[in-house]
Motif scaffolding. Structure first.
Motif, PDB file in Angstrom:
ATOM      1  N   GLY A 212      47.584  36.850  37.545  1.00 46.01           N
ATOM      2  CA  GLY A 212      46.610  35.858  37.997  1.00 46.01           C
ATOM      3  C   GLY A 212      46.681  34.539  37.261  1.00 46.01           C
TER       4      GLY A 212
ATOM      5  N   GLU B 129      43.371  38.702  40.927  1.00 48.49           N
ATOM      6  CA  GLU B 129      42.401  37.927  41.699  1.00 48.49           C
ATOM      7  C   GLU B 129      40.998  38.166  41.154  1.00 48.49           C
ATOM      8  OE1 GLU B 129      44.828  38.428  45.934  1.00 48.49           O
ATOM      9  OE2 GLU B 129      43.240  39.842  45.367  1.00 48.49           O
ATOM     10  N   ARG B 130      40.220  37.111  41.049  1.00 43.88           N
ATOM     11  CA  ARG B 130      38.846  37.196  40.556  1.00 43.88           C
ATOM     12  C   ARG B 130      38.008  38.027  41.521  1.00 43.88           C
ATOM     13  NH1 ARG B 130      34.497  37.397  38.044  1.00 43.88           N
ATOM     14  NH2 ARG B 130      33.415  35.610  37.138  1.00 43.88           N
TER      15      ARG B 130
ATOM     16  N   PHE C 258      38.748  40.829  37.148  1.00 42.38           N
ATOM     17  CA  PHE C 258      39.836  40.570  38.097  1.00 42.38           C
ATOM     18  C   PHE C 258      40.520  41.881  38.461  1.00 42.38           C
ATOM     19  CE2 PHE C 258      40.985  39.226  33.760  1.00 42.38           C
ATOM     20  CZ  PHE C 258      41.958  40.165  33.425  1.00 42.38           C
TER      21      PHE C 258
ATOM     22  N   SER D 111      41.788  30.956  37.159  1.00 37.43           N
ATOM     23  CA  SER D 111      43.169  31.421  37.259  1.00 37.43           C
ATOM     24  C   SER D 111      44.103  30.226  37.392  1.00 37.43           C
ATOM     25  CB  SER D 111      43.327  32.367  38.449  1.00 37.43           C
ATOM     26  OG  SER D 111      42.990  31.706  39.646  1.00 37.43           O
TER      27      SER D 111
END
Length: 315
Positions: free
Chosen positions: A296, A254-255, A249, A271
């Motif tokens: 996240g 964010e992935r 991430f 998340s």
């Protein structure tokens, strides 16, 4: 805070440093801005006041306040903060090991059968080393990452077996490498019935204990040969700062998907998790990854150190 309470605070901090981190009295004096004689008296008084047994019974109030603020700011269900002001990374890791073991013990001591999902890494391994031996054969430990290393040996990051031994419970492992050789190879591994049963058990665990890893040259995934120099550089170029179980991430939490995801066999993470997932990590080196994991919503609980907590709250 009264004079006596301030004395107890200093004594508790000195006890953490001396008994847990192995810091000398001279180093304690330097870190706290005191004379060596005062530092020596603080360590002695902590013992005399009954703070020191197999654990330190008097928490540092400043750390308790930080933990509450972190918990509120990031919507966590649990947060613990260990003293770390002016300490090096090795000392912080020893602090985390003791506090992490205490958090784990709260769940292990439950008489009702529990299923524990267990991640990987040096921090988790040191916490499990610090766990006391208890008789809880009703509990189960389930690995959340593949148990096979690059050279086909059992990976030393597979720590659930050690935890299961500590409480005489059952152990379930994922019969696959962390990263398969090819996407077709991954498909073969994950279609196996044992793999599917074990990962389902991990997904349904009552609580999961995981490490939060940094992503940079020399990080564990890189040093152990799971990702290459080129892959580390590519991940960093895309803003990746952290990982959990091989899920990458960025600094916003964010992935970030990439080529390794086509090979990854770890248990699925998501998340804004509704699962009870407690992350364990501390030190300046891991700060970007810890911050991103919180941003996240990858964890519902956190055990970290004082300096990290302060930075998280100041931003």
């Amino acid at each position: 805070m009264s004079r006596e309470e301030k004395k107890q605070e200093l004594a508790a901090r000195a006890a953490w440093m001396y008994y847990v981190a192995g810091v000398t009295q001279q180093e304690i004096a330097r870190a706290l801005g005191l004379s060596r004689q005062v530092a020596q008296r603080l360590v002695s008084s902590a013992r005399e006041m009954g703070m020191v047994s197999v654990k330190i019974d008097h928490p540092v109030t400043h750390c308790l306040h930080l933990a509450r603020e972190i918990q509120d700011k990031f919507g966590l269900t649990l947060c613990r903060v260990v003293p770390s002001a002016n300490l090096d990374e090795d000392a912080i890791q020893q602090m985390l090991a003791v506090e992490g073991a205490a958090v784990m013990s709260q769940y292990i001591n439950d008489e009702q059968p529990q299923v524990f999902g267990i991640g990987s890494g040096k921090t988790l391994r040191s916490m499990i080393d610090a766990l006391p031996w208890v008789e809880r054969p009703q509990h189960q430990c389930v690995s959340m990452i593949g148990a096979i290393a690059r050279d086909d040996s059992g990976t030393r990051y597979d720590v659930p077996l050690k935890m299961a031994e500590k409480m005489q419970g059952k152990y379930f492992f994922i019969p696959a490498p962390l990263y398969a050789d090819t996407p077709e190879d991954k498909a073969m591994w994950i279609q196996h019935q044992v793999y599917q049963r074990v990962t389902l058990r991990a997904l349904q665990a009552d609580v999961a204990f995981v490490g939060i890893g940094e992503v940079q040259p020399g990080c564990p995934l890189h040093a152990e040969g799971f990702i290459t120099d080129t892959q580390v550089a590519a991940l960093n170029a895309r803003g990746v700062v952290g990982e959990m179980l091989g899920h990458f991430f960025n600094q916003q939490g964010e992935r970030v998907l990439g080529e390794t995801d086509e090979l990854l066999t770890s248990v699925l993470l998501e998340s804004r998790t509704q699962r009870q997932i407690i992350g364990f990590a501390g030190s300046e080196r891991k700060y970007p990854a810890i911050r991103a994991a919180l941003q996240g919503g990858w964890v519902s609980g956190l055990v970290t150190d004082e300096d990290t907590a302060l930075r998280l709250l100041q931003e």
